[in-house]
Write a protein that holds these residues in place. Structure first.
Motif, PDB file in Angstrom:
ATOM      1  N   ASP A 173      -4.245  -2.925   0.079  1.00 43.45           N
ATOM      2  CA  ASP A 173      -3.279  -3.119  -1.029  1.00 43.45           C
ATOM      3  C   ASP A 173      -2.511  -4.155  -0.877  1.00 43.45           C
ATOM      4  OD1 ASP A 173      -4.213  -1.380  -2.832  1.00 43.45           O
ATOM      5  OD2 ASP A 173      -2.673   0.211  -2.587  1.00 43.45           O
ATOM      6  N   ALA A 174      -1.845  -4.212   0.660  1.00 43.26           N
ATOM      7  CA  ALA A 174      -0.935  -5.305   0.764  1.00 43.26           C
ATOM      8  C   ALA A 174      -1.405  -6.643   0.324  1.00 43.26           C
ATOM      9  CB  ALA A 174      -0.582  -4.831   2.258  1.00 43.26           C
ATOM     10  N   VAL A 175      -2.585  -6.987   0.989  1.00 41.32           N
ATOM     11  CA  VAL A 175      -3.226  -8.203   0.896  1.00 41.32           C
ATOM     12  C   VAL A 175      -3.103  -8.654  -0.762  1.00 41.32           C
ATOM     13  CG1 VAL A 175      -5.197  -9.583   1.024  1.00 41.32           C
ATOM     14  CG2 VAL A 175      -4.393  -8.415   2.989  1.00 41.32           C
ATOM     15  N   PHE A 176      -3.618  -7.701  -1.382  1.00 40.09           N
ATOM     16  CA  PHE A 176      -3.803  -7.707  -3.068  1.00 40.09           C
ATOM     17  C   PHE A 176      -2.339  -8.181  -3.583  1.00 40.09           C
ATOM     18  CE2 PHE A 176      -4.919  -5.365  -7.075  1.00 40.09           C
ATOM     19  CZ  PHE A 176      -5.452  -6.472  -7.552  1.00 40.09           C
ATOM     20  N   VAL A 177      -1.218  -7.400  -3.166  1.00 43.12           N
ATOM     21  CA  VAL A 177      -0.125  -7.425  -3.502  1.00 43.12           C
ATOM     22  C   VAL A 177       0.549  -9.079  -3.131  1.00 43.12           C
ATOM     23  CG1 VAL A 177       2.610  -6.819  -3.251  1.00 43.12           C
ATOM     24  CG2 VAL A 177       0.527  -5.120  -3.712  1.00 43.12           C
ATOM     25  N   MET A 178       0.071  -9.401  -1.914  1.00 43.61           N
ATOM     26  CA  MET A 178       0.615 -10.671  -1.457  1.00 43.61           C
ATOM     27  C   MET A 178       0.213 -11.855  -2.381  1.00 43.61           C
ATOM     28  SD  MET A 178       2.393 -12.824   0.351  1.00 43.61           S
ATOM     29  CE  MET A 178       1.882 -14.514   0.689  1.00 43.61           C
ATOM     30  N   VAL A 179      -1.144 -11.775  -2.765  1.00 42.91           N
ATOM     31  CA  VAL A 179      -1.843 -12.936  -3.236  1.00 42.91           C
ATOM     32  C   VAL A 179      -1.120 -12.847  -4.925  1.00 42.91           C
ATOM     33  CG1 VAL A 179      -3.984 -13.344  -4.490  1.00 42.91           C
ATOM     34  CG2 VAL A 179      -3.844 -12.804  -2.234  1.00 42.91           C
ATOM     35  N   ILE A 233       9.639 -13.177  -2.697  1.00 39.25           N
ATOM     36  CA  ILE A 233       9.549 -13.083  -1.123  1.00 39.25           C
ATOM     37  C   ILE A 233       9.625 -11.669  -0.848  1.00 39.25           C
ATOM     38  CG2 ILE A 233      10.957 -13.604   0.653  1.00 39.25           C
ATOM     39  CD1 ILE A 233      11.722 -16.290  -0.310  1.00 39.25           C
ATOM     40  N   CYS A 234      10.689 -10.976  -1.555  1.00 42.96           N
ATOM     41  CA  CYS A 234      10.976  -9.474  -0.958  1.00 42.96           C
ATOM     42  C   CYS A 234       9.573  -8.948  -1.299  1.00 42.96           C
ATOM     43  CB  CYS A 234      11.763  -8.817  -1.886  1.00 42.96           C
ATOM     44  SG  CYS A 234      13.571  -9.457  -1.558  1.00 42.96           S
ATOM     45  N   ILE A 235       8.801  -8.972  -2.320  1.00 39.26           N
ATOM     46  CA  ILE A 235       7.393  -8.544  -2.694  1.00 39.26           C
ATOM     47  C   ILE A 235       6.546  -8.661  -1.399  1.00 39.26           C
ATOM     48  CG2 ILE A 235       5.514  -8.317  -3.914  1.00 39.26           C
ATOM     49  CD1 ILE A 235       7.344  -8.655  -6.278  1.00 39.26           C
ATOM     50  N   ALA A 236       6.417  -9.795  -1.056  1.00 36.97           N
ATOM     51  CA  ALA A 236       5.448 -10.425   0.142  1.00 36.97           C
ATOM     52  C   ALA A 236       6.020  -9.731   1.359  1.00 36.97           C
ATOM     53  CB  ALA A 236       5.558 -11.843   0.126  1.00 36.97           C
ATOM     54  N   SER A 237       7.427  -9.723   1.651  1.00 39.26           N
ATOM     55  CA  SER A 237       7.800  -9.093   2.733  1.00 39.26           C
ATOM     56  C   SER A 237       7.483  -7.444   2.819  1.00 39.26           C
ATOM     57  CB  SER A 237       9.353  -9.305   3.039  1.00 39.26           C
ATOM     58  OG  SER A 237       9.618 -10.819   3.026  1.00 39.26           O
ATOM     59  N   GLY A 238       7.626  -6.830   1.758  1.00 37.68           N
ATOM     60  CA  GLY A 238       7.341  -5.315   1.483  1.00 37.68           C
ATOM     61  C   GLY A 238       5.947  -5.183   1.924  1.00 37.68           C
ATOM     62  N   ALA A 239       5.038  -6.073   1.267  1.00 42.53           N
ATOM     63  CA  ALA A 239       3.642  -5.853   1.718  1.00 42.53           C
ATOM     64  C   ALA A 239       3.492  -5.978   3.320  1.00 42.53           C
ATOM     65  CB  ALA A 239       2.708  -7.021   1.009  1.00 42.53           C
ATOM     66  N   GLY A 240       4.271  -6.943   3.761  1.00 42.87           N
ATOM     67  CA  GLY A 240       3.985  -7.166   5.398  1.00 42.87           C
ATOM     68  C   GLY A 240       4.572  -5.815   5.823  1.00 42.87           C
ATOM     69  N   LEU A 241       5.690  -5.222   5.544  1.00 40.92           N
ATOM     70  CA  LEU A 241       6.236  -4.003   6.062  1.00 40.92           C
ATOM     71  C   LEU A 241       5.371  -3.007   6.078  1.00 40.92           C
ATOM     72  CD1 LEU A 241       9.946  -4.351   4.890  1.00 40.92           C
ATOM     73  CD2 LEU A 241       8.898  -3.884   7.252  1.00 40.92           C
ATOM     74  N   ARG A 242       4.619  -2.735   4.728  1.00 39.44           N
ATOM     75  CA  ARG A 242       3.434  -1.732   4.622  1.00 39.44           C
ATOM     76  C   ARG A 242       2.358  -1.680   5.593  1.00 39.44           C
ATOM     77  NH1 ARG A 242       0.465  -0.208  -1.036  1.00 39.44           N
ATOM     78  NH2 ARG A 242      -0.859   1.449  -0.222  1.00 39.44           N
ATOM     79  N   MET A 243       2.049  -2.995   5.969  1.00 37.28           N
ATOM     80  CA  MET A 243       1.080  -2.912   7.234  1.00 37.28           C
ATOM     81  C   MET A 243       1.652  -2.448   8.236  1.00 37.28           C
ATOM     82  SD  MET A 243      -1.300  -6.267   6.364  1.00 37.28           S
ATOM     83  CE  MET A 243       0.010  -7.469   6.553  1.00 37.28           C
ATOM     84  N   GLY A 244       2.699  -2.893   8.724  1.00 34.85           N
ATOM     85  CA  GLY A 244       3.305  -2.517  10.079  1.00 34.85           C
ATOM     86  C   GLY A 244       3.447  -0.940  10.213  1.00 34.85           C
ATOM     87  N   TRP A 245       4.214  -0.572   8.880  1.00 31.96           N
ATOM     88  CA  TRP A 245       4.447   0.943   8.853  1.00 31.96           C
ATOM     89  C   TRP A 245       3.052   1.688   8.962  1.00 31.96           C
ATOM     90  CZ3 TRP A 245       8.314   3.877   9.750  1.00 31.96           C
ATOM     91  CH2 TRP A 245       8.337   5.198   9.629  1.00 31.96           C
TER      92      TRP A 245
END
Length: 338
Positions: free
Chosen positions: A261-267, A229-241
């Motif tokens: 990269d963020a979508v890649f990490v989420m998958v 969950i933290c990895i997925a949330s971090g990927a979302g934060l990266r898009m927001g930033w």
């Protein structure tokens, strides 16, 4: 040139292309680079011939034949890459770890939010009778009330509680990632909500004197789930930033570049939820000692973190996620393959 002369002149090329591509990507894997280049040239010529037959000769049988040849060649030349297990393994190897490490600062922010919120809420709920009486959700309030009786399980079936938290974690991971587009605020909100739920339940069980029931039920699979969950949330934060601080790019360009990269990490976190589900379904109800089950959870979560974030080789130059166009030529726009 009439149609008979056309067929007689180009039929050897079509036959050669069809025979070479008949075995698909496996057959092409044994050919040399110059041979592949020659087949690509034949494929492009056959595509042009198909377009000419459609517009000039209008012969249905020849059109059907060429369409089949071009289709076979297209599948062999351009379809084998996407279906190659070696390519998939390579994609989710060093390249995935590189994308995850680039996202690590945002992952740490998400993890800090979850830990702080859950810790504060747990202490608050466990020590405040007013909170227990009026602010707890029905599930946690029911747990506290039943703990005073003679029932050993608080009235909440372990499998039911684990399933509830597992489904909630998957939902939070997806929502937190997508909500990162709202300047990262959405990711913070959902990861904080997950911390709030975890802290509330932990505090309720602690107030009931049943912490020894709650943590062995949650930690074996929960450590891995919460890490994902933290990895997925971090990927979302990266898009927001990327929208807040685009650098020398436009916000659109920044979002596209970082989202890749963020979508890649989420998958990549999806397998973690699968492993956690296996632990939840087979280890938690197996009756093994709490110490052993919690140790298993710690080891699996730690191993997952090592696999995701620790490079296997040092000073390895990694290829970009999207290969340059000159290395992977695509078929011409408007390919006649049907």
């Amino acid at each position: 040139m009439d149609i008979d002369s056309f067929i007689q002149h180009y039929r050897p090329e079509w036959d050669r292309l069809e025979q070479a591509c008949a075995r698909g990507g496996r057959g092409l894997a044994k050919r040399t680079g110059p041979e592949i280049d020659d087949l690509v040239r034949l494929y492009l010529r056959a595509s042009a011939h198909l377009a000419e037959v459609r517009t000039r000769y209008r012969d249905p049988r020849l059109e059907a034949y060429l369409n089949r040849v071009v289709g076979i060649a297209h599948s062999a030349l351009y379809g084998s890459r996407a279906r190659s297990w070696r390519q998939v393994i390579k994609l989710f190897g060093p390249r995935y770890r590189l994308a995850a490490r680039r996202t690590l600062p945002f992952i740490l922010v998400a993890a800090a939010v979850m830990v702080v919120v859950s810790g504060v809420v747990e202490v608050w709920v466990a020590g405040s009778r007013e909170v227990q009486a009026g602010l707890l959700p029905p599930l946690a309030r029911d747990a506290v009330q039943r703990a005073g009786g003679h029932r050993p399980d608080l009235g909440v079936a372990p499998a039911g509680l684990s399933t509830f938290i597992f489904i909630n974690n998957v939902r939070v991971a997806l929502l937190s990632f997508v909500a990162g587009l709202a300047l990262g605020i959405g990711s913070i909100y959902f990861v904080a909500q997950n911390g709030l739920l975890l802290g509330t339940l932990a505090g309720a069980y602690q107030a009931a004197g049943k912490a020894g029931v709650f943590w062995p039920l949650i930690l074996p699979h929960g450590l891995l789930e919460l890490t994902a969950i933290c990895i997925a949330s971090g990927a979302g934060l990266r898009m927001g930033w990327s929208l807040i601080e685009p650098g020398d790019r436009t916000r659109g360009q920044s979002l596209v570049a970082e989202a890749r990269d963020a979508v890649f990490v989420m998958v990549g976190v999806i397998p973690a939820f699968g492993v956690a589900a296996l632990i939840e379904g087979f280890v938690t109800p197996s009756g093994i000692s709490h110490a052993l089950s919690i140790t298993l959870g710690v080891v699996v979560a730690a191993a997952y973190a090592v696999v995701v974030f620790v490079p296997l080789q040092r000073r390895t130059r990694l290829a970009p996620l999207v290969a340059p166009s000159e290395r992977d030529p695509s078929p011409p726009t408007g390919s006649p393959v049907t």
